[in-house]
Scaffold this active site. Structure first.
Site, PDB file in Angstrom:
ATOM      1  N   CYS A   2      35.808  12.297   6.293  1.00  0.00           N
ATOM      2  CA  CYS A   2      35.085  13.424   5.935  1.00  0.00           C
ATOM      3  C   CYS A   2      35.911  14.472   5.561  1.00  0.00           C
ATOM      4  O   CYS A   2      36.730  14.803   6.207  1.00  0.00           O
ATOM      5  CB  CYS A   2      33.909  13.752   6.739  1.00  0.00           C
ATOM      6  SG  CYS A   2      32.683  12.681   7.144  1.00  0.00           S
ATOM      7  N   ARG A  27      39.221  11.518   1.604  1.00  0.00           N
ATOM      8  CA  ARG A  27      38.783  11.444   2.920  1.00  0.00           C
ATOM      9  C   ARG A  27      37.454  10.726   3.335  1.00  0.00           C
ATOM     10  O   ARG A  27      36.964  10.646   4.319  1.00  0.00           O
ATOM     11  CB  ARG A  27      38.753  13.017   3.516  1.00  0.00           C
ATOM     12  CG  ARG A  27      39.962  13.786   3.447  1.00  0.00           C
ATOM     13  CD  ARG A  27      39.766  15.090   3.947  1.00  0.00           C
ATOM     14  NE  ARG A  27      39.557  15.093   5.309  1.00  0.00           N
ATOM     15  CZ  ARG A  27      40.606  15.236   6.179  1.00  0.00           C
ATOM     16  NH1 ARG A  27      41.839  15.237   5.737  1.00  0.00           N
ATOM     17  NH2 ARG A  27      40.561  15.231   7.543  1.00  0.00           N
ATOM     18  N   TRP A  75      32.393  10.192   5.017  1.00  0.00           N
ATOM     19  CA  TRP A  75      32.465   8.865   5.346  1.00  0.00           C
ATOM     20  C   TRP A  75      31.620   8.759   6.102  1.00  0.00           C
ATOM     21  O   TRP A  75      31.786   9.100   7.440  1.00  0.00           O
ATOM     22  CB  TRP A  75      34.260   8.613   5.789  1.00  0.00           C
ATOM     23  CG  TRP A  75      34.608   7.183   5.856  1.00  0.00           C
ATOM     24  CD1 TRP A  75      34.877   6.478   5.006  1.00  0.00           C
ATOM     25  CD2 TRP A  75      34.771   6.631   7.019  1.00  0.00           C
ATOM     26  NE1 TRP A  75      35.231   4.853   5.555  1.00  0.00           N
ATOM     27  CE2 TRP A  75      35.059   4.991   6.599  1.00  0.00           C
ATOM     28  CE3 TRP A  75      34.271   7.038   8.349  1.00  0.00           C
ATOM     29  CZ2 TRP A  75      35.119   4.274   7.666  1.00  0.00           C
ATOM     30  CZ3 TRP A  75      34.648   5.930   9.375  1.00  0.00           C
ATOM     31  CH2 TRP A  75      35.065   4.575   8.880  1.00  0.00           C
ATOM     32  N   ASN A 100      33.253  17.687  10.182  1.00  0.00           N
ATOM     33  CA  ASN A 100      34.267  16.343   9.901  1.00  0.00           C
ATOM     34  C   ASN A 100      34.545  16.137  11.493  1.00  0.00           C
ATOM     35  O   ASN A 100      35.014  17.116  12.214  1.00  0.00           O
ATOM     36  CB  ASN A 100      35.346  16.989   9.316  1.00  0.00           C
ATOM     37  CG  ASN A 100      36.695  15.782   9.525  1.00  0.00           C
ATOM     38  OD1 ASN A 100      36.160  14.800   9.625  1.00  0.00           O
ATOM     39  ND2 ASN A 100      37.864  16.278   9.457  1.00  0.00           N
ATOM     40  N   GLY A 101      34.045  14.834  11.883  1.00  0.00           N
ATOM     41  CA  GLY A 101      34.309  14.225  13.238  1.00  0.00           C
ATOM     42  C   GLY A 101      33.201  13.767  13.767  1.00  0.00           C
ATOM     43  O   GLY A 101      32.369  13.185  12.729  1.00  0.00           O
ATOM     44  N   LYS A 595      40.944   8.069   3.740  1.00  0.00           N
ATOM     45  CA  LYS A 595      42.339   8.223   4.153  1.00  0.00           C
ATOM     46  C   LYS A 595      42.676   8.697   5.744  1.00  0.00           C
ATOM     47  O   LYS A 595      43.720   8.056   6.213  1.00  0.00           O
ATOM     48  CB  LYS A 595      43.043   9.077   3.203  1.00  0.00           C
ATOM     49  CG  LYS A 595      44.709   9.011   3.279  1.00  0.00           C
ATOM     50  CD  LYS A 595      45.151   9.611   1.952  1.00  0.00           C
ATOM     51  CE  LYS A 595      46.626   9.260   1.889  1.00  0.00           C
ATOM     52  NZ  LYS A 595      46.883   7.979   1.904  1.00  0.00           N
TER      53      LYS A 595
HETATM   54  C1  F6R Z   1      47.033   1.807   4.367  1.00  0.00           C
HETATM   55  C2  F6R Z   1      46.732   3.164   4.991  1.00  0.00           C
HETATM   56  C3  F6R Z   1      46.364   3.069   6.188  1.00  0.00           C
HETATM   57  C4  F6R Z   1      47.109   4.366   7.165  1.00  0.00           C
HETATM   58  C5  F6R Z   1      46.498   4.304   8.489  1.00  0.00           C
HETATM   59  C6  F6R Z   1      47.369   5.191   9.302  1.00  0.00           C
HETATM   60  O1  F6R Z   1      47.188   2.126   3.068  1.00  0.00           O
HETATM   61  O2  F6R Z   1      47.127   3.912   4.421  1.00  0.00           O
HETATM   62  O3  F6R Z   1      46.189   1.625   6.846  1.00  0.00           O
HETATM   63  O4  F6R Z   1      48.537   3.846   7.069  1.00  0.00           O
HETATM   64  O5  F6R Z   1      45.028   4.670   8.299  1.00  0.00           O
HETATM   65  O6  F6R Z   1      47.223   6.674   8.674  1.00  0.00           O
HETATM   66  P1  F6R Z   1      48.229   7.762   9.214  1.00  0.00           P
HETATM   67  O7  F6R Z   1      49.190   7.161   8.459  1.00  0.00           O
HETATM   68  O8  F6R Z   1      47.518   9.040   8.445  1.00  0.00           O
HETATM   69  O9  F6R Z   1      47.982   7.934  10.589  1.00  0.00           O
END
Ligand code: F6R
Length: 600
Positions: A2, A27, A75, A100-101, A595
């Site tokens: 989100c 997000r 999300w 968000n949360g 993400k």
């Molecule tokens: C896949 C991807 C995810 C992130 C995972 C961790 O392409 O991007 O698997 O690697 O969600 O995210 P971070 O690195 O932000 O902790």
């Protein structure tokens, strides 16, 4: 997950909010909505689907004279993606919020509100939050907000408007990211920096349970005891251009092509001649064991780190999936170190793992891409990756920078365990990484042709041994998450213990071979699948002859064997990209994903 945004100024709020939401859409994109406060009233417009759906709907709503508002891209967690579950949520009459949360105890709070005859219309935890604030509002916004959050458990970044306070946005956070952007005669709230970059680079970070009161001319922070706080104004190092597509069809492709530059920046930040990490406060004298905790691709980078550290420095490393580690009651010793890797620095499980380590008195090091993120603030020491803003949900450049940092850590830890000559040779090869990544990018047309050939395949396998298996884990994830093709990565020797039964005539099997000592063994495994009809693609050096069992070869050149996995990843990113694009998928926003995973 989100994204929230808020704007107050002289500009046309709906347009600014929608443009901000587009920047935050990575997000989550199950639904989007905005709310603006005008003299005495709040106007809400929300819609299931991506921000572009909201943008169309907004045209039919009277948003005249709208200069202050909040927005959200969702999300879904509590309640299906639908118009009614979309944010913003109204608390009843005067309070409207974006969130968000997750409010973990929302069912308990819902019952409490029901006992007062107050019932929500949506299935969301957020609406309960809005109702709670409303139920406590007697004309003093801050006391209603603090009263409500003292009852809430979980994580939240809240943007709040009150219909009787037009022009003012209130914001508060706990365990979810929130920045307050400071412009000229206009101010913002946002989940992340790219949303404010078209307007300003100046921003404040809100700390736990701090509330901000934002008008077009002022930003004030308050602690829960009502005391006003002084905060440091920060400047974003990212520029607006780096958060735009710049002529590429997708952010993913742009980000793949940015890799020579961002690797150069990352290596350059921590390498001075043959000295590594001079500027870093982390004490590399590790007496115990190393745990590397991370999720998803960051965890795949950790696998490469383990391989390199154990090989060069002979220090035991355990790679831990953060969501498991936090509940594993891990055996941590006071000499151990926990390294947490995260692009966003906001991944809930990774943060929980760090908190667990800290509570056990274990040193923590964060490898993180986003300045000011929670991980960068909570880890004892931080090494930044210089990937810049990564907009595509699937990571490419941030992962590659994480891998490069881990290879550098391996060399740093190995230090005198290597001969001076060997150490100098290995460290010097880091300088050549950008140039070799450029060369790897030249394989784009062959990757596209191979993708075209395998476009219809519904199952693909990636095999490799040692460091090449680590490459396969990430390459396979990249393919499945953006193309929706089922894919698995296997240590090449393991395939025949069951999974080989899935290999039939024409099944694509991608074999990665960069570690020379194990190539002969992997070749035997390739022959096992080739003889069962697999369509094998080899990713290896020019001098490795695969012609008698494999027609398709992607040639890579690497500055050293240690760094070869970094190079080998690049064509596999391109291959996955072209399959996803060829199948007509929304490459930058794959279904069901977000993400920044700020929920467990
Ligand atoms: C896949 C991807 C995810 C992130 C995972 C961790 O392409 O991007 O698997 O690697 O969600 O995210 P971070 O690195 O932000 O902790």
């Amino acid at each position: 997950m989100c994204g929230i945004i808020g704007y107050t100024g002289d500009g046309y709020a709906p347009e600014i909010l929608i443009q901000g939401l587009k920047k935050l859409e990575y997000r989550g994109y199950d639904s989007a909505g905005i709310a603006v406060s005008r003299a005495g009233e709040t106007v809400i417009c929300k819609k299931r689907g991506k921000v572009e759906e909201l943008e169309k709907k907004v045209q039919s709503v009277d948003f005249s004279d709208s200069h202050c508002g909040i927005g959200h891209t969702r999300w879904a967690t509590h309640g299906e993606p639908s118009d009614v579950n979309s944010h913003p949520h109204s608390g009843g009459r005067r309070v409207t919020i974006v969130h968000n949360g997750i409010i973990e105890n929302y069912l308990e709070l819902k019952e409490e509100l029901a006992s007062k005859g107050l019932y929500p219309v949506s299935q969301t935890d957020t609406e309960i939050g809005a109702m709670l604030i409303e139920s406590m509002y007697d004309g003093d916004p801050l006391s209603a907000i603090y009263g409500a959050i003292s009852k809430m458990r979980g994580s939240f970044a809240l943007g709040i408007i009150f219909s009787d306070r037009p022009g003012t946005i209130y914001a508060v956070r706990r365990d979810s990211p929130l920045i307050i952007g400071v412009g000229e005669g206009e101010n913002f709230i946002a989940s992340d920096i790219p949303a404010i970059l078209p307007y300003t680079k100046s921003y404040y970070l809100a700390d736990e349970d701090e509330a901000a009161v934002i008008t077009k001319d002022s930003v004030r922070f308050f602690a829960k005891d009502g005391q006003e706080l002084k905060k440091e104004l920060l400047t974003a190092t990212w520029d607006e251009q780096s958060a735009q597509k710049g002529g590429y069809k997708h952010f993913m492709l742009k980000e793949i092509y940015e890799q020579p530059a961002v690797i150069s920046a990352t290596v350059g930040a921590y390498k001075n001649g043959t000295e590594l990490f001079e500027s870093c406060s982390f004490d590399f004298d590790i007496k115990g064991k190393i745990y590397i905790v991370a999720c998803g691709s960051a965890m795949h980078a950790a696998l490469l780190g383990k391989f390199a550290i154990e090989k060069l420095a002979r220090i035991p490393v355990s790679v831990e999936i953060a969501s498991e580690f936090r509940y594993d009651n891990p055996i941590l010793g006071s000499d151990d170190v926990v390294i947490a890797i995260s692009q966003s620095g906001e991944t809930a499980d990774t943060l929980a793992a760090v908190r667990l380590a800290k509570s056990a008195g274990v040193r923590t090091l964060g490898i993180v891409n986003v300045w000011g993120s929670t991980l960068s603030r909570e880890a004892d020491d931080v090494i930044y990756t210089y990937a810049g803003p990564e907009i595509c949900v699937a990571t490419t450049k941030a992962y590659l920078c994480q891998a490069a940092v881990l290879e550098m850590i391996a060399l740093k830890l190995a230090g005198s365990k290597l001969s001076e000559e060997e150490y100098t040779k290995q460290v010097s090869s880091l300088d050549k990484l950008p140039e070799y990544i450029e060369k790897a990018l030249e394989s784009d047309s062959i990757c596209r042709a191979l993708a075209q050939k395998n476009l219809e395949a519904e199952h693909q396998f990636y095999i490799g041994r040692g460091q090449d298996y680590c490459v396969c884990t990430e390459a396979s994830l990249k393919l499945k998450e953006i193309s929706y093709v089922h894919s698995e990565s296997y240590a090449a020797g393991e395939l025949k213990h069951g999974t080989i039964s899935l290999v039939v005539d024409g099944t694509p099997v991608i074999a990665v071979m960069t570690e020379r000592a194990r190539i002969a063994k992997t070749v035997s495994n390739i022959k096992e699948v080739a003889s069962r009809g697999a369509a094998v693609i080899c990713v290896t050096y020019d001098d490795v002859d695969v012609s008698d069992f494999c027609k398709d070869k992607i040639i890579i050149e690497a500055p050293s064997e240690l760094l070869a996995p970094i190079i080998a990843n690049v064509p596999l990113q391109l291959y996955a990209y072209h399959i996803a694009d060829g199948r007509g998928n929304d490459v930058d926003k794959p279904r069901n994903l977000a993400k920044s995973v700020t929920v467990e």
